[in-house]
Design an enzyme around this catalytic site. Structure first.
Site, PDB file in Angstrom:
ATOM      1  CB  ALA A  46       9.968  -5.610   4.501  1.00 35.31           C
ATOM      2  CD1 TRP A  96       7.714 -14.150   2.950  1.00 36.51           C
ATOM      3  CD2 TRP A  96       9.651 -15.201   2.585  1.00 36.51           C
ATOM      4  NE1 TRP A  96       7.579 -14.877   1.791  1.00 36.51           N
ATOM      5  CE2 TRP A  96       8.751 -15.547   1.541  1.00 36.51           C
ATOM      6  CE3 TRP A  96      10.934 -15.749   2.567  1.00 36.51           C
ATOM      7  CZ2 TRP A  96       9.090 -16.406   0.497  1.00 36.51           C
ATOM      8  CZ3 TRP A  96      11.276 -16.600   1.522  1.00 36.51           C
ATOM      9  CH2 TRP A  96      10.355 -16.912   0.511  1.00 36.51           C
ATOM     10  CB  CYS A 123      15.328 -11.126  -5.744  1.00 36.99           C
ATOM     11  SG  CYS A 123      16.219 -10.025  -4.656  1.00 36.99           S
ATOM     12  CD  GLU A 145      14.899  -2.807  -5.433  1.00 34.31           C
ATOM     13  OE1 GLU A 145      15.066  -3.666  -6.323  1.00 34.31           O
ATOM     14  OE2 GLU A 145      15.649  -1.848  -5.275  1.00 34.31           O
ATOM     15  CD  GLU A 169       2.054 -11.642   5.215  1.00 31.49           C
ATOM     16  OE1 GLU A 169       2.835 -10.672   5.158  1.00 31.49           O
ATOM     17  OE2 GLU A 169       1.321 -11.978   4.268  1.00 31.49           O
TER      18      GLU A 169
HETATM   19  P1  NAD Z   1       5.138 -10.924  -1.268  1.00 32.32           P
HETATM   20  O1  NAD Z   1       4.943 -10.017  -2.442  1.00 32.32           O
HETATM   21  O2  NAD Z   1       4.192 -12.016  -1.064  1.00 32.32           O
HETATM   22  O3  NAD Z   1       5.121 -10.078   0.084  1.00 32.32           O
HETATM   23  C1  NAD Z   1       5.976  -8.959   0.254  1.00 32.32           C
HETATM   24  C2  NAD Z   1       5.281  -7.988   1.180  1.00 32.32           C
HETATM   25  O4  NAD Z   1       4.145  -7.435   0.502  1.00 32.32           O
HETATM   26  C3  NAD Z   1       4.755  -8.627   2.465  1.00 32.32           C
HETATM   27  O5  NAD Z   1       4.987  -7.745   3.542  1.00 32.32           O
HETATM   28  C4  NAD Z   1       3.263  -8.770   2.185  1.00 32.32           C
HETATM   29  O6  NAD Z   1       2.471  -8.754   3.349  1.00 32.32           O
HETATM   30  C5  NAD Z   1       3.006  -7.521   1.338  1.00 32.32           C
HETATM   31  N1  NAD Z   1       1.819  -7.595   0.480  1.00 32.32           N
HETATM   32  C6  NAD Z   1       1.314  -8.687  -0.152  1.00 32.32           C
HETATM   33  N2  NAD Z   1       0.209  -8.338  -0.851  1.00 32.32           N
HETATM   34  C7  NAD Z   1       0.025  -6.999  -0.653  1.00 32.32           C
HETATM   35  C8  NAD Z   1      -0.947  -6.057  -1.101  1.00 32.32           C
HETATM   36  N3  NAD Z   1      -1.955  -6.415  -1.901  1.00 32.32           N
HETATM   37  N4  NAD Z   1      -0.848  -4.780  -0.708  1.00 32.32           N
HETATM   38  C9  NAD Z   1       0.175  -4.387   0.099  1.00 32.32           C
HETATM   39  N5  NAD Z   1       1.130  -5.235   0.567  1.00 32.32           N
HETATM   40  C10 NAD Z   1       1.057  -6.522   0.191  1.00 32.32           C
HETATM   41  O7  NAD Z   1       6.638 -11.404  -1.380  1.00 32.32           O
HETATM   42  P2  NAD Z   1       7.393 -12.404  -0.390  1.00 32.32           P
HETATM   43  O8  NAD Z   1       6.805 -13.735  -0.682  1.00 32.32           O
HETATM   44  O9  NAD Z   1       7.393 -11.891   0.992  1.00 32.32           O
HETATM   45  O10 NAD Z   1       8.885 -12.298  -0.926  1.00 32.32           O
HETATM   46  C11 NAD Z   1       9.311 -13.011  -2.025  1.00 32.32           C
HETATM   47  C12 NAD Z   1       9.376 -12.138  -3.258  1.00 32.32           C
HETATM   48  O11 NAD Z   1      10.126 -10.957  -2.987  1.00 32.32           O
HETATM   49  C13 NAD Z   1      10.085 -12.844  -4.377  1.00 32.32           C
HETATM   50  O12 NAD Z   1       9.408 -12.673  -5.582  1.00 32.32           O
HETATM   51  C14 NAD Z   1      11.442 -12.148  -4.422  1.00 32.32           C
HETATM   52  O13 NAD Z   1      12.094 -12.203  -5.632  1.00 32.32           O
HETATM   53  C15 NAD Z   1      11.089 -10.771  -4.012  1.00 32.32           C
HETATM   54  N6  NAD Z   1      12.270 -10.096  -3.471  1.00 32.32           N
HETATM   55  C16 NAD Z   1      12.865  -9.123  -4.230  1.00 32.32           C
HETATM   56  C17 NAD Z   1      13.998  -8.475  -3.779  1.00 32.32           C
HETATM   57  C18 NAD Z   1      14.667  -7.401  -4.600  1.00 32.32           C
HETATM   58  O14 NAD Z   1      15.540  -6.727  -4.092  1.00 32.32           O
HETATM   59  N7  NAD Z   1      14.298  -7.221  -5.847  1.00 32.32           N
HETATM   60  C19 NAD Z   1      14.528  -8.808  -2.538  1.00 32.32           C
HETATM   61  C20 NAD Z   1      13.898  -9.795  -1.785  1.00 32.32           C
HETATM   62  C21 NAD Z   1      12.760 -10.425  -2.274  1.00 32.32           C
END
Ligand code: NAD
Length: 486
Positions: free
Chosen positions: A154, A156, A288, A254, A183
């Site tokens: 998920a 943040w 998003c 997503e 995290e």
């Molecule tokens: P992020 O991709 O940095 O992190 C999301 C999750 O992925 C975190 O729990 C992180 O620890 C994990 N993660 C990161 N690298 C990984 C890997 N290599 N392997 C497995 N897990 C990994 O995203 P964020 O910065 O937490 O959130 C912002 C992003 O999320 C934005 O781009 C936003 O648009 C998107 N978002 C999309 C939706 C939707 O419904 N489409 C909703 C909310 C946020």
């Protein structure tokens, strides 16, 4: 449970029904509204992640054979427990994300409870194809069965609500889970640990904290994990797809968005201004679906820019009286600096005009001023890329076909809106927008009954609605030959 809580926060992970302290690295958890360190969380070690996955795998057989009614009752119990603790959970959400408390309570927690209740009902009334004799002497029927161990990862921006979106349909469909919060924002999820441990058989849900490259990658590459569900960045989605390919896992992604907002000359300008002021900047634009990419028709453009500029400048944030605040800070200094550099690069182009904002807020916390930029062109980085901050752009258009072309000229495909008093026109445009959702004279509204998810690089798979239950289950065909003569 020694070492699993401190004065203010629960810090235990949930592994195989046990509430245990993490044995991995210890990371500080911040309040982005002040920059203060709230606590420190010990992440899951490699061995603990392994134990969580194996526990979920062991628990699958029994849980997958429970009845929908049984699982629905468990979900209803979780919903009730969250509702009972909603004030406390909202406080944690507000502290850990910097969100105004009243919004966390009224929006995030209310939606979270509703999602658990929705899936409790939905799993008991699924529909499908008719059983019958499609080959003479053979009776066919379709089953919808759970997939196995799901790794849910998920972001943040809405920690507890995203957890609900992922946990409720996965459990309802009969899967077992290992859930990893971001995290940055584990506190509200860790507060759920005792509530979940009390209501679910051991191993059915496991909660592990940690970063993406460590704990996240371990989950994604493990052969016993059958589905990875991510809400996150496009780049993270790409990494997960590459890792999942090795074991041919299912994926549910997503990813980001860059929502176009088409404003026609005949739109109700007061409604547009109110809508964009609210939904372009809600959660400091860390959404998003944020209404961030306005296309304004030539006849309404100047008035809209002027009125929206004043409205955006009136957004209240960073007040000591939290109840006054309408938006919070960015999640981290890194995210704030990223937003600032997008705006800096945009304003280095002579055709882009700053209407309001465009600066880091002085004072504590990771705030950035609500920003409106006008004069933006279709090819500009600020129009094409997701900023994920309180920044909205305005681009002038002549003729709806130009607006439609520009709106669809995007790598993203999550959410969009059209504002006009001509419903016929709105329906024609809505039909041709390549986005998972199009609102007419509105933006941002979600409901548990309707699907949420993207096209193109915004990912695939639906959250919410019975479509989500389908994503967390597989269709199977059972065929029985009969030679019995009546
Ligand atoms: P992020 O991709 O940095 O992190 C999301 C999750 O992925 C975190 O729990 C992180 O620890 C994990 N993660 C990161 N690298 C990984 C890997 N290599 N392997 C497995 N897990 C990994 O995203 P964020 O910065 O937490 O959130 C912002 C992003 O999320 C934005 O781009 C936003 O648009 C998107 N978002 C999309 C939706 C939707 O419904 N489409 C909703 C909310 C946020």
């Amino acid at each position: 449970m020694a070492g699993c809580s401190n004065d203010r926060f629960l810090t235990a992970l949930l592994i195989d029904g046990e509430q245990v302290a993490g044995e991995g690295i210890v990371e500080p958890i911040l309040n982005p509204a002040t920059g203060e360190v709230l606590t420190a969380i010990a992440e899951a070690s490699t061995d603990q992640v392994e134990s969580a996955i194996l526990a979920a795998n062991r628990a699958f057989d029994a849980w997958s054979r429970t009845t929908p009614q049984f699982r629905a009752n468990v979900l209803l119990g979780i919903a009730d427990a969250i509702e009972k603790n909603a004030d406390h959970l909202a406080q944690l959400e507000a502290l850990n994300c910097g969100k105004p408390l009243h919004l966390a309570r009224q929006d995030d927690l209310t939606a979270t409870v509703d999602v658990f209740r929705f899936f409790a009902g939905a799993v008991r009334c699924q529909t499908g194809q008719l059983a019958g004799e499609y080959v003479a002497g053979h009776t066919s029927m379709v089953r919808r069965d759970p997939i196995g161990v799901v790794a849910s990862i998920a972001p943040w921006n809405y920690p507890i609500m995203m957890a609900a979106w992922k946990i409720a349909p996965a459990l309802a469909a009969g899967n077992t889970l290992v859930f990893k919060p971001s995290e940055h924002t584990p506190l509200s999820i860790l507060a759920l640990v005792p509530l979940l441990a009390e209501r679910l058989p051991r191993g059915v849900i496991n909660i592990v904290c940690g970063g993406g490259e460590g704990v996240g990658s371990h989950l994604v590459s493990h052969p016993k994990v059958r589905l990875v569900s991510l809400t996150g960045d496009i780049v993270t989605g790409q990494k997960i797809l590459q890792a999942a390919a090795k074991t041919l896992k299912r994926t549910h992604l997503e990813l980001g968005g860059k929502a176009p907002v088409i404003v026609c000359d005949d739109a109700d300008i007061a409604a547009v201004v109110e809508g964009v002021r609210t939904y372009g900047y809600y959660n400091a634009g860390q959404d998003c679906t944020a209404a961030c990419r306005i296309y304004a028709e030539a006849g309404i453009h100047d008035k809209l820019v002027a009125e929206l500029g004043s409205a955006v400048a009136s957004l209240r944030f960073a007040s000591r009286r939290d109840a006054d605040n309408e938006i919070g800070p960015l999640i981290s200094t890194r995210q704030r600096d990223r937003v600032a550099s997008f705006v800096e690069r945009a304003l280095s182009q002579p055709h882009i005009e700053r209407i309001t904002g465009a600066a880091v807020h002085s004072g504590p916390g990771f705030f950035y001023q609500p920003t409106l930029l006008a004069g933006c062109k279709q090819g500009d980085e600020i129009v094409q890329r997701e900023v994920f901050g309180p920044v909205v752009t305005v681009t002038r258009f002549d003729g709806l076909s130009q607006a439609l072309d520009w709106a669809n000229d995007s790598e993203y495909g999550l959410a969009s809106s059209i504002w006009t008093q001509n419903l016929d026109k709105a329906m024609q445009v809505a039909a041709r927008l390549q986005y998972g959702c199009t609102w007419i004279n509105s933006h941002f509204m979600l409901t548990s009954e309707m699907p949420h998810g993207g096209l193109k690089r915004s990912g695939y798979g639906k959250d919410l609605s019975s479509d989500s239950l389908q994503d967390y289950s597989v269709v199977r065909h059972i065929m029985a030959r009969s030679s019995y003569a009546l």
